[in-house]
Motif scaffolding. Structure first.
Motif, PDB file in Angstrom:
ATOM      1  N   ALA A   1      -2.708   3.267 -13.123  1.00 27.06           N
ATOM      2  CA  ALA A   1      -3.324   2.542 -14.241  1.00 27.06           C
ATOM      3  C   ALA A   1      -3.579   3.441 -15.442  1.00 27.06           C
ATOM      4  CB  ALA A   1      -4.623   1.902 -13.783  1.00 27.06           C
ATOM      5  N   ALA A   2      -3.568   4.753 -15.249  1.00 22.73           N
ATOM      6  CA  ALA A   2      -3.822   5.698 -16.341  1.00 22.73           C
ATOM      7  C   ALA A   2      -2.674   5.645 -17.359  1.00 22.73           C
ATOM      8  CB  ALA A   2      -3.970   7.109 -15.787  1.00 22.73           C
ATOM      9  N   PRO A   3      -2.928   6.058 -18.601  1.00 20.33           N
ATOM     10  CA  PRO A   3      -1.888   5.983 -19.637  1.00 20.33           C
ATOM     11  C   PRO A   3      -0.560   6.645 -19.250  1.00 20.33           C
ATOM     12  CG  PRO A   3      -3.986   6.506 -20.632  1.00 20.33           C
ATOM     13  CD  PRO A   3      -4.199   6.534 -19.136  1.00 20.33           C
ATOM     14  N   GLY A   4      -0.570   7.728 -18.524  1.00 19.16           N
ATOM     15  CA  GLY A   4       0.679   8.391 -18.130  1.00 19.16           C
ATOM     16  C   GLY A   4       1.238   7.878 -16.828  1.00 19.16           C
ATOM     17  N   GLY A   5       0.570   6.897 -16.230  1.00 26.22           N
ATOM     18  CA  GLY A   5       0.915   6.465 -14.883  1.00 26.22           C
ATOM     19  C   GLY A   5       2.134   5.601 -14.703  1.00 26.22           C
ATOM     20  N   ARG A   6       2.694   5.095 -15.743  1.00 25.38           N
ATOM     21  CA  ARG A   6       3.881   4.235 -15.563  1.00 25.38           C
ATOM     22  C   ARG A   6       5.010   4.645 -16.450  1.00 25.38           C
ATOM     23  NH1 ARG A   6       4.127   0.764 -11.135  1.00 25.38           N
ATOM     24  NH2 ARG A   6       2.053   0.234 -10.628  1.00 25.38           N
TER      25      ARG A   6
ATOM     26  N   ALA B   1       0.810  -1.219   0.000  1.00 26.23           N
ATOM     27  CA  ALA B   1       0.000   0.000   0.000  1.00 26.23           C
ATOM     28  C   ALA B   1       0.842   1.266   0.000  1.00 26.23           C
ATOM     29  CB  ALA B   1      -0.963  -0.008   1.188  1.00 26.23           C
ATOM     30  N   ALA B   2       1.823   1.344   0.893  1.00 28.22           N
ATOM     31  CA  ALA B   2       2.651   2.560   0.957  1.00 28.22           C
ATOM     32  C   ALA B   2       3.434   2.753  -0.339  1.00 28.22           C
ATOM     33  CB  ALA B   2       3.598   2.498   2.154  1.00 28.22           C
ATOM     34  N   SER B   3       3.940   1.667  -0.919  1.00 29.36           N
ATOM     35  CA  SER B   3       4.706   1.815  -2.160  1.00 29.36           C
ATOM     36  C   SER B   3       3.814   2.242  -3.320  1.00 29.36           C
ATOM     37  CB  SER B   3       5.468   0.528  -2.494  1.00 29.36           C
ATOM     38  OG  SER B   3       4.582  -0.542  -2.686  1.00 29.36           O
ATOM     39  N   VAL B   4       2.557   1.797  -3.325  1.00 26.51           N
ATOM     40  CA  VAL B   4       1.607   2.233  -4.355  1.00 26.51           C
ATOM     41  C   VAL B   4       1.356   3.736  -4.220  1.00 26.51           C
ATOM     42  CG1 VAL B   4      -0.816   2.062  -5.110  1.00 26.51           C
ATOM     43  CG2 VAL B   4       0.511  -0.008  -4.667  1.00 26.51           C
ATOM     44  N   LEU B   5       1.143   4.201  -2.999  1.00 22.89           N
ATOM     45  CA  LEU B   5       0.907   5.629  -2.762  1.00 22.89           C
ATOM     46  C   LEU B   5       2.124   6.452  -3.182  1.00 22.89           C
ATOM     47  CD1 LEU B   5      -0.793   5.336   0.722  1.00 22.89           C
ATOM     48  CD2 LEU B   5      -1.914   5.992  -1.401  1.00 22.89           C
ATOM     49  N   LEU B   6       3.306   6.006  -2.814  1.00 23.50           N
ATOM     50  CA  LEU B   6       4.517   6.749  -3.152  1.00 23.50           C
ATOM     51  C   LEU B   6       4.781   6.746  -4.651  1.00 23.50           C
ATOM     52  CD1 LEU B   6       6.771   5.594  -0.179  1.00 23.50           C
ATOM     53  CD2 LEU B   6       5.651   7.834  -0.469  1.00 23.50           C
ATOM     54  N   ALA B   7       4.500   5.631  -5.315  1.00 25.19           N
ATOM     55  CA  ALA B   7       4.684   5.568  -6.770  1.00 25.19           C
ATOM     56  C   ALA B   7       3.727   6.529  -7.474  1.00 25.19           C
ATOM     57  CB  ALA B   7       4.469   4.143  -7.275  1.00 25.19           C
ATOM     58  N   ALA B   8       2.482   6.588  -7.018  1.00 26.54           N
ATOM     59  CA  ALA B   8       1.513   7.513  -7.614  1.00 26.54           C
ATOM     60  C   ALA B   8       1.925   8.959  -7.375  1.00 26.54           C
ATOM     61  CB  ALA B   8       0.118   7.252  -7.055  1.00 26.54           C
ATOM     62  N   ALA B   9       2.446   9.255  -6.202  1.00 26.02           N
ATOM     63  CA  ALA B   9       2.923  10.616  -5.918  1.00 26.02           C
ATOM     64  C   ALA B   9       4.047  10.989  -6.881  1.00 26.02           C
ATOM     65  CB  ALA B   9       3.397  10.716  -4.470  1.00 26.02           C
ATOM     66  N   ASP B  10       4.963  10.058  -7.116  1.00 26.30           N
ATOM     67  CA  ASP B  10       6.063  10.312  -8.050  1.00 26.30           C
ATOM     68  C   ASP B  10       5.546  10.555  -9.467  1.00 26.30           C
ATOM     69  OD1 ASP B  10       7.850   9.978  -5.954  1.00 26.30           O
ATOM     70  OD2 ASP B  10       8.431   7.940  -6.549  1.00 26.30           O
ATOM     71  N   VAL B  11       4.548   9.772  -9.888  1.00 27.15           N
ATOM     72  CA  VAL B  11       3.974   9.934 -11.226  1.00 27.15           C
ATOM     73  C   VAL B  11       3.324  11.309 -11.362  1.00 27.15           C
ATOM     74  CG1 VAL B  11       2.088   9.159 -12.741  1.00 27.15           C
ATOM     75  CG2 VAL B  11       3.665   7.500 -11.738  1.00 27.15           C
ATOM     76  N   LEU B  12       2.516  11.703 -10.382  1.00 27.62           N
ATOM     77  CA  LEU B  12       1.861  13.013 -10.451  1.00 27.62           C
ATOM     78  C   LEU B  12       2.882  14.139 -10.494  1.00 27.62           C
ATOM     79  CD1 LEU B  12      -1.118  12.497  -7.987  1.00 27.62           C
ATOM     80  CD2 LEU B  12      -1.225  12.713 -10.478  1.00 27.62           C
ATOM     81  N   GLU B  13       3.915  14.016  -9.701  1.00 30.28           N
ATOM     82  CA  GLU B  13       4.963  15.035  -9.679  1.00 30.28           C
ATOM     83  C   GLU B  13       5.660  15.123 -11.042  1.00 30.28           C
ATOM     84  OE1 GLU B  13       7.422  16.194  -5.862  1.00 30.28           O
ATOM     85  OE2 GLU B  13       8.233  14.377  -6.792  1.00 30.28           O
ATOM     86  N   ARG B  14       5.967  13.970 -11.631  1.00 30.91           N
ATOM     87  CA  ARG B  14       6.627  13.940 -12.944  1.00 30.91           C
ATOM     88  C   ARG B  14       5.729  14.524 -14.029  1.00 30.91           C
ATOM     89  NH1 ARG B  14       5.871  10.062 -16.583  1.00 30.91           N
ATOM     90  NH2 ARG B  14       5.188   8.564 -15.029  1.00 30.91           N
TER      91      ARG B  14
ATOM     92  N   SER C   1      -5.633  20.749 -12.926  1.00 30.79           N
ATOM     93  CA  SER C   1      -4.446  21.252 -13.613  1.00 30.79           C
ATOM     94  C   SER C   1      -3.194  20.911 -12.806  1.00 30.79           C
ATOM     95  CB  SER C   1      -4.557  22.766 -13.784  1.00 30.79           C
ATOM     96  OG  SER C   1      -4.340  23.404 -12.535  1.00 30.79           O
ATOM     97  N   PRO C   2      -2.013  21.158 -13.361  1.00 29.05           N
ATOM     98  CA  PRO C   2      -0.775  20.893 -12.625  1.00 29.05           C
ATOM     99  C   PRO C   2      -0.686  21.635 -11.282  1.00 29.05           C
ATOM    100  CG  PRO C   2      -0.286  21.217 -14.936  1.00 29.05           C
ATOM    101  CD  PRO C   2      -1.742  21.554 -14.753  1.00 29.05           C
ATOM    102  N   GLN C   3      -1.470  22.684 -11.101  1.00 28.37           N
ATOM    103  CA  GLN C   3      -1.443  23.399  -9.824  1.00 28.37           C
ATOM    104  C   GLN C   3      -1.947  22.533  -8.669  1.00 28.37           C
ATOM    105  OE1 GLN C   3      -3.633  27.060 -10.759  1.00 28.37           O
ATOM    106  NE2 GLN C   3      -1.766  28.137 -10.199  1.00 28.37           N
ATOM    107  N   THR C   4      -2.759  21.522  -8.951  1.00 26.13           N
ATOM    108  CA  THR C   4      -3.261  20.659  -7.885  1.00 26.13           C
ATOM    109  C   THR C   4      -2.266  19.558  -7.523  1.00 26.13           C
ATOM    110  OG1 THR C   4      -4.401  19.152  -9.392  1.00 26.13           O
ATOM    111  CG2 THR C   4      -5.661  21.048  -8.587  1.00 26.13           C
ATOM    112  N   ALA C   5      -1.325  19.280  -8.397  1.00 25.05           N
ATOM    113  CA  ALA C   5      -0.394  18.165  -8.186  1.00 25.05           C
ATOM    114  C   ALA C   5       0.380  18.241  -6.870  1.00 25.05           C
ATOM    115  CB  ALA C   5       0.553  18.031  -9.368  1.00 25.05           C
ATOM    116  N   PRO C   6       0.964  19.385  -6.497  1.00 24.34           N
ATOM    117  CA  PRO C   6       1.722  19.402  -5.237  1.00 24.34           C
ATOM    118  C   PRO C   6       0.867  19.016  -4.028  1.00 24.34           C
ATOM    119  CG  PRO C   6       2.205  21.370  -6.516  1.00 24.34           C
ATOM    120  CD  PRO C   6       1.065  20.664  -7.206  1.00 24.34           C
ATOM    121  N   HIS C   7      -0.390  19.392  -4.037  1.00 20.70           N
ATOM    122  CA  HIS C   7      -1.279  19.062  -2.918  1.00 20.70           C
ATOM    123  C   HIS C   7      -1.594  17.567  -2.897  1.00 20.70           C
ATOM    124  CE1 HIS C   7      -1.646  23.351  -2.533  1.00 20.70           C
ATOM    125  NE2 HIS C   7      -2.046  23.416  -3.793  1.00 20.70           N
ATOM    126  N   LEU C   8      -1.855  17.007  -4.073  1.00 22.27           N
ATOM    127  CA  LEU C   8      -2.116  15.568  -4.162  1.00 22.27           C
ATOM    128  C   LEU C   8      -0.866  14.768  -3.797  1.00 22.27           C
ATOM    129  CD1 LEU C   8      -4.243  15.488  -7.432  1.00 22.27           C
ATOM    130  CD2 LEU C   8      -5.045  15.019  -5.109  1.00 22.27           C
TER     131      LEU C   8
END
Length: 119
Positions: free
Chosen positions: A114-119, A19-32, A81-88
């Motif tokens: 799972a989204a197209p840009g997610g991996r 679970a924690a690694s899934v959350l951290l991976a998603a955070a990294d994807v959103l940041e990227r 928009s990208p402005q929400t990414a830091p909060h997420l």
């Protein structure tokens, strides 16, 4: 850490140990993704109400056309928009370190991955 992860509801899809690694991976994807997206405050504009444009307003006063959308989708695009990414990103990382991991956060993270840009 294992004790904390044992509190995760498996219904979200991730195994407790993951679970924690899934959350951290998603955070990294959103940041990227946010770092590659057009910077600025995104707003709906244009002349046609049925085909509004999403326009980024940069700090230097310049603007850039981001997307053309249908009226029903423009608000959604601007809101996420990208402005929400830091909060997420902060939310996902904080949740990954919490004593109890909310299954809704894991489900959100899995959807991001799972989204197209997610991996």
């Amino acid at each position: 850490m294992a004790d904390r992860l044992a509190d995760v509801d498996d219904a979200a899809g991730a195994q407790p140990a993951d679970a924690a690694s899934v959350l951290l991976a998603a955070a990294d994807v959103l940041e990227r993704l946010a770092s590659r997206a057009t910077a600025g405050r995104w707003a709906v504009g244009g002349l046609l109400a049925t085909r509004p444009e999403v326009i980024a307003h940069r700090e230097d006063g310049s603007t850039e056309h981001v997307a053309e959308a249908r009226a029903a989708s423009a608000g959604w695009i601007v809101t996420l928009s990208p402005q929400t990414a830091p909060h997420l990103v902060r939310w996902l990382r904080a949740t990954a370190g919490a004593d109890r991991i909310d299954p809704a956060a894991v489900a959100f993270a899995e959807a991001v991955l799972a989204a197209p840009g997610g991996r």
